[in-house]
Design a protein around this motif. Sequence first.
Motif, PDB file in Angstrom:
ATOM      1  N   LEU A  54       0.836  -1.193   0.000  1.00  0.00           N
ATOM      2  CA  LEU A  54       0.000   0.000   0.000  1.00  0.00           C
ATOM      3  C   LEU A  54       0.871   1.242   0.000  1.00  0.00           C
ATOM      4  CD1 LEU A  54      -0.608   1.930   2.721  1.00  0.00           C
ATOM      5  CD2 LEU A  54      -1.582  -0.150   3.551  1.00  0.00           C
ATOM      6  N   LYS A  55       0.299   2.328  -0.513  1.00  0.00           N
ATOM      7  CA  LYS A  55       0.949   3.632  -0.517  1.00  0.00           C
ATOM      8  C   LYS A  55      -0.032   4.643   0.052  1.00  0.00           C
ATOM      9  CE  LYS A  55       4.276   3.201  -4.260  1.00  0.00           C
ATOM     10  NZ  LYS A  55       4.755   3.780  -5.528  1.00  0.00           N
ATOM     11  N   ALA A  56       0.515   5.592   0.797  1.00  0.00           N
ATOM     12  CA  ALA A  56      -0.286   6.678   1.376  1.00  0.00           C
ATOM     13  C   ALA A  56       0.280   7.997   0.887  1.00  0.00           C
ATOM     14  CB  ALA A  56      -0.246   6.606   2.888  1.00  0.00           C
ATOM     15  N   LEU A  57      -0.586   8.857   0.414  1.00  0.00           N
ATOM     16  CA  LEU A  57      -0.207  10.173  -0.093  1.00  0.00           C
ATOM     17  C   LEU A  57      -0.765  11.224   0.848  1.00  0.00           C
ATOM     18  CD1 LEU A  57       1.137  11.519  -2.626  1.00  0.00           C
ATOM     19  CD2 LEU A  57      -1.175  11.737  -3.533  1.00  0.00           C
ATOM     20  N   TYR A  58       0.096  12.188   1.242  1.00  0.00           N
ATOM     21  CA  TYR A  58      -0.300  13.160   2.254  1.00  0.00           C
ATOM     22  C   TYR A  58       0.420  14.480   2.028  1.00  0.00           C
ATOM     23  CZ  TYR A  58      -0.666  15.136   7.001  1.00  0.00           C
ATOM     24  OH  TYR A  58      -0.893  15.940   8.078  1.00  0.00           O
ATOM     25  N   TRP A  59      -0.321  15.580   2.025  1.00  0.00           N
ATOM     26  CA  TRP A  59       0.250  16.929   1.922  1.00  0.00           C
ATOM     27  C   TRP A  59       0.403  17.451   3.341  1.00  0.00           C
ATOM     28  CZ3 TRP A  59       2.613  20.222  -1.175  1.00  0.00           C
ATOM     29  CH2 TRP A  59       2.639  21.571  -0.846  1.00  0.00           C
ATOM     30  N   TYR A  67       4.191   7.526   1.567  1.00  0.00           N
ATOM     31  CA  TYR A  67       4.567   6.427   2.440  1.00  0.00           C
ATOM     32  C   TYR A  67       4.210   5.117   1.740  1.00  0.00           C
ATOM     33  CZ  TYR A  67       4.475  10.160   5.901  1.00  0.00           C
ATOM     34  OH  TYR A  67       4.691  11.326   6.571  1.00  0.00           O
ATOM     35  N   ALA A  68       5.024   4.092   1.988  1.00  0.00           N
ATOM     36  CA  ALA A  68       4.757   2.787   1.390  1.00  0.00           C
ATOM     37  C   ALA A  68       4.981   1.703   2.438  1.00  0.00           C
ATOM     38  CB  ALA A  68       5.665   2.550   0.196  1.00  0.00           C
ATOM     39  N   LYS A  69       4.204   0.629   2.331  1.00  0.00           N
ATOM     40  CA  LYS A  69       4.393  -0.527   3.196  1.00  0.00           C
ATOM     41  C   LYS A  69       4.039  -1.782   2.427  1.00  0.00           C
ATOM     42  CE  LYS A  69       3.577  -2.625   7.604  1.00  0.00           C
ATOM     43  NZ  LYS A  69       3.144  -2.449   8.989  1.00  0.00           N
ATOM     44  N   ARG A  70       4.883  -2.807   2.623  1.00  0.00           N
ATOM     45  CA  ARG A  70       4.639  -4.118   2.016  1.00  0.00           C
ATOM     46  C   ARG A  70       4.558  -5.140   3.135  1.00  0.00           C
ATOM     47  NH1 ARG A  70       9.500  -6.412  -1.015  1.00  0.00           N
ATOM     48  NH2 ARG A  70      10.025  -7.052   1.099  1.00  0.00           N
ATOM     49  N   LEU A  71       3.521  -5.958   3.113  1.00  0.00           N
ATOM     50  CA  LEU A  71       3.393  -7.042   4.084  1.00  0.00           C
ATOM     51  C   LEU A  71       4.187  -8.240   3.596  1.00  0.00           C
ATOM     52  CD1 LEU A  71      -0.398  -7.004   5.034  1.00  0.00           C
ATOM     53  CD2 LEU A  71       1.530  -6.146   6.374  1.00  0.00           C
ATOM     54  N   GLU A  72       4.920  -8.865   4.496  1.00  0.00           N
ATOM     55  CA  GLU A  72       5.682 -10.064   4.141  1.00  0.00           C
ATOM     56  C   GLU A  72       4.779 -11.285   4.049  1.00  0.00           C
ATOM     57  OE1 GLU A  72       8.829 -10.111   3.172  1.00  0.00           O
ATOM     58  OE2 GLU A  72       8.932  -7.954   3.481  1.00  0.00           O
ATOM     59  N   HIS A  73       3.718 -11.295   4.855  1.00  0.00           N
ATOM     60  CA  HIS A  73       2.750 -12.398   4.838  1.00  0.00           C
ATOM     61  C   HIS A  73       1.350 -11.807   4.826  1.00  0.00           C
ATOM     62  CE1 HIS A  73       5.866 -15.323   5.742  1.00  0.00           C
ATOM     63  NE2 HIS A  73       6.301 -14.495   6.684  1.00  0.00           N
TER      64      HIS A  73
END
Length: 117
Positions: A54-59, A67-73
């Motif tokens: 997922l990516k989050a965009l914020y001003w 911001y980005a996050k990847r789940l390993e499982h």
Amino acid sequence: MLTIAPGTRVFLTSRPVDMRKGFDGLAAIAKQLLAQDPFSGHLFLFRGKTGSYLKALYWDGSGMCLYAKRLEHGRFVWPPLVDGYQVLTPGQLATLIEGMDWRRTVSPSPARRPTLI
């Protein structure tokens, strides 16, 4: 942990987007498909096709943050694939980012830790 200012709305997009998109591409999606101003100070969440990224965009007032996050499982819990968006509370956002089911009312179980290969 991602902290947001009081009064900030969290927009969760329903459809997956191309995760190769950066600041400008995701801002265009927020403006065109969600009919929201990406420079409003609200947070926009996007997920990839597989659901594990997922990516989050914020001003933040001085610049655009991505911001980005990847789940390993597992996969992030997302609403059904329909057009539009859903607004989350800060608590639901925190639960979603941890990889847990943000729709639950009972306390969710923690995510598994990755194992080294």
